[in-house]
Write an enzyme that holds these catalytic residues in place. Structure first.
Site, short mmCIF file in Angstrom:
data_model
loop_
_atom_site.label_atom_id
_atom_site.label_comp_id
_atom_site.label_asym_id
_atom_site.label_seq_id
_atom_site.Cartn_x
_atom_site.Cartn_y
_atom_site.Cartn_z
N ARG A 203 0.81 -1.22 0.00
CA ARG A 203 0.00 0.00 0.00
C ARG A 203 0.84 1.27 0.00
O ARG A 203 1.79 1.38 0.78
CB ARG A 203 -0.92 -0.01 1.23
N HIS B 266 2.46 -12.76 -5.95
CA HIS B 266 1.49 -12.91 -4.88
C HIS B 266 1.04 -14.37 -4.75
O HIS B 266 -0.16 -14.69 -4.80
CB HIS B 266 0.30 -12.00 -5.14
N ASP C 16 -2.18 -10.54 8.28
CA ASP C 16 -2.03 -9.75 7.05
C ASP C 16 -0.93 -8.78 7.41
O ASP C 16 -1.19 -7.61 7.73
CB ASP C 16 -3.34 -9.05 6.69
N GLU D 254 4.70 -13.10 0.22
CA GLU D 254 5.07 -12.15 -0.82
C GLU D 254 6.40 -11.49 -0.48
O GLU D 254 6.46 -10.63 0.40
CB GLU D 254 3.99 -11.07 -0.94
C1 FUC Z 1 -1.88 -8.74 0.64
C2 FUC Z 1 -2.50 -8.02 1.77
C3 FUC Z 1 -3.68 -7.28 1.47
C4 FUC Z 1 -4.55 -7.71 0.36
C5 FUC Z 1 -3.88 -8.46 -0.72
C6 FUC Z 1 -4.73 -9.27 -1.60
O1 FUC Z 1 -0.74 -8.16 0.18
O2 FUC Z 1 -1.61 -7.25 2.50
O3 FUC Z 1 -4.41 -6.91 2.60
O4 FUC Z 1 -5.79 -8.08 0.69
O5 FUC Z 1 -2.74 -9.11 -0.38
#
Ligand code: FUC
Length: 338
Positions: A79, A174, A242, A304
């Site tokens: 973010r 991701h 998270d 990640e």
């Molecule tokens: C991660 C989280 C987030 C989000 C995303 C899909 O990086 O930090 O909150 O929902 O993935």
């Protein structure tokens, strides 16, 4: 190494291609041109039974509806507060997609792009030119994402970019893992080479403060059962993971994290030279259709590897600057053991 290219499906009238590499041990990876998405990572358990350890989906529509599952993330993972940052004293505003926050590169991030895919030297290569006007970040960039698989069962994902103006580059993959044949990750353990995690605001942007993991549910410094961790988190802080872990100084050969499933004997260790790992164990996966079945709470764990998010807005977070004309390359490695 065997290579295979096939049509995955069509999205917005465009062909989405699926590329697969299989090594001599029968370990294989697949990736698709939509979002440079990692679509499968298959390897056996201790008895030779193969499984795909990713939370994959079978079609492009489902992938785009849910977003980010095993997709390429960029230009910036995580973010950015108010979609605002400065480079060399000049302030930039980029498009937001979560209230006023820019998450995972914003509404036109890497995961939303259809990439030009090909095989080069037994590697899957995705390339894309992204104009500043396409995603609102400064600089027109050329990005290359490469998936490679070695004969000792290590997947290497490489992100390279070159821009014609100073910009930010903090890509990640991701991936959501589930090493077991069950529909949750409860029996699995995780180790992370991190003494600290980031304190987050309510909207999950960083406050700038780093907090010690010692004596908290955030402590993954030695194998922690994920179910126990989630239970402790819920009890102590009222939510599941998270979280942004601040990776300790380490040599590139040292894994930053290891996920293991004692039952099946499957293990994945992750190597990255960078200073952060996001760990996400979503509660709510209802309504999501995965290849392995309908989504349920804690069906997978996202790991990640990236640089600390919101980097330019905090002292001590390092730098994700991609200077004009320079090429930057980041590598994440995933080693399968069984
Ligand atoms: C991660 C989280 C987030 C989000 C995303 C899909 O990086 O930090 O909150 O929902 O993935």
């Amino acid at each position: 190494m065997q290579i295979k290219k096939e049509l995955f499906d069509k999205y917005n009238g465009q062909d989405i291609q699926r590329f697969t590499l299989t090594n001599d041990n029968g370990v294989s990876i697949s990736a698709i041109s939509l979002g440079a998405t990692w679509n499968a990572f298959e390897f056996p358990d201790k008895n030779g039974k193969k499984a795909n350890v990713l939370l994959s989906m079978d079609n492009s529509e489902e992938i785009m509806k849910n977003q980010y599952f095993c997709q390429a993330i960029g230009r910036t993972a995580g973010r950015i507060t108010k979609g605002t940052f400065s480079i060399k004293g000049k302030e930039y505003h980029v498009d937001a997609n979560e209230g006023t926050t820019t998450l995972h590169g914003g509404p036109h991030g890497f995961n939303t792009q259809i990439w030009n895919g090909s095989f080069e030297d037994n590697q899957i290569v995705f390339e894309k030119h992204i104009d500043s006007t396409d995603d609102s970040f400064p600089g027109n960039i050329d990005v290359k994402i490469v998936f490679a698989l070695s004969d000792d069962n290590e997947v290497t994902i490489t992100y390279s970019a070159k821009s014609d103006a100073d910009t930010l580059f903090n890509p990640t993959q991701h991936a959501y893992f589930n090493l077991s044949d069950h529909d949750n990750v409860y029996g699995q353990t995780l180790t992370i080479n991190a003494d600290k995690y980031l304190e987050l605001n309510k909207d999950k942007t960083p406050t700038g403060k780093m907090v010690n993991v010692a004596n908290t549910a955030y402590d993954f410094r030695s194998d922690l059962n994920i179910k126990k961790g989630i239970d402790d988190m819920k009890q102590s802080v009222g939510h599941t993971y998270d979280e942004v872990y601040v990776i300790n100084d380490h040599s590139v050969d040292q894994p930053i994290a290891t996920l293991a499933d004692p039952d099946s004997g499957r293990k994945v260790s992750i190597k990255s030279a960078r200073n952060a790992l996001v760990v996400f164990t979503p509660d709510d996966l209802d309504g999501v259709k995965f290849t392995r079945g309908d989504g349920v709470a804690h069906m997978g764990i996202a790991l990640e590897a990236q640089n600390l998010p919101d980097t330019p807005n905090h002292e001590g977070f390092g730098s994700v600057l991609l200077p004009a004309g320079e090429e930057k390359t980041y590598t994440i490695k995933y080693k399968a053991e069984f």
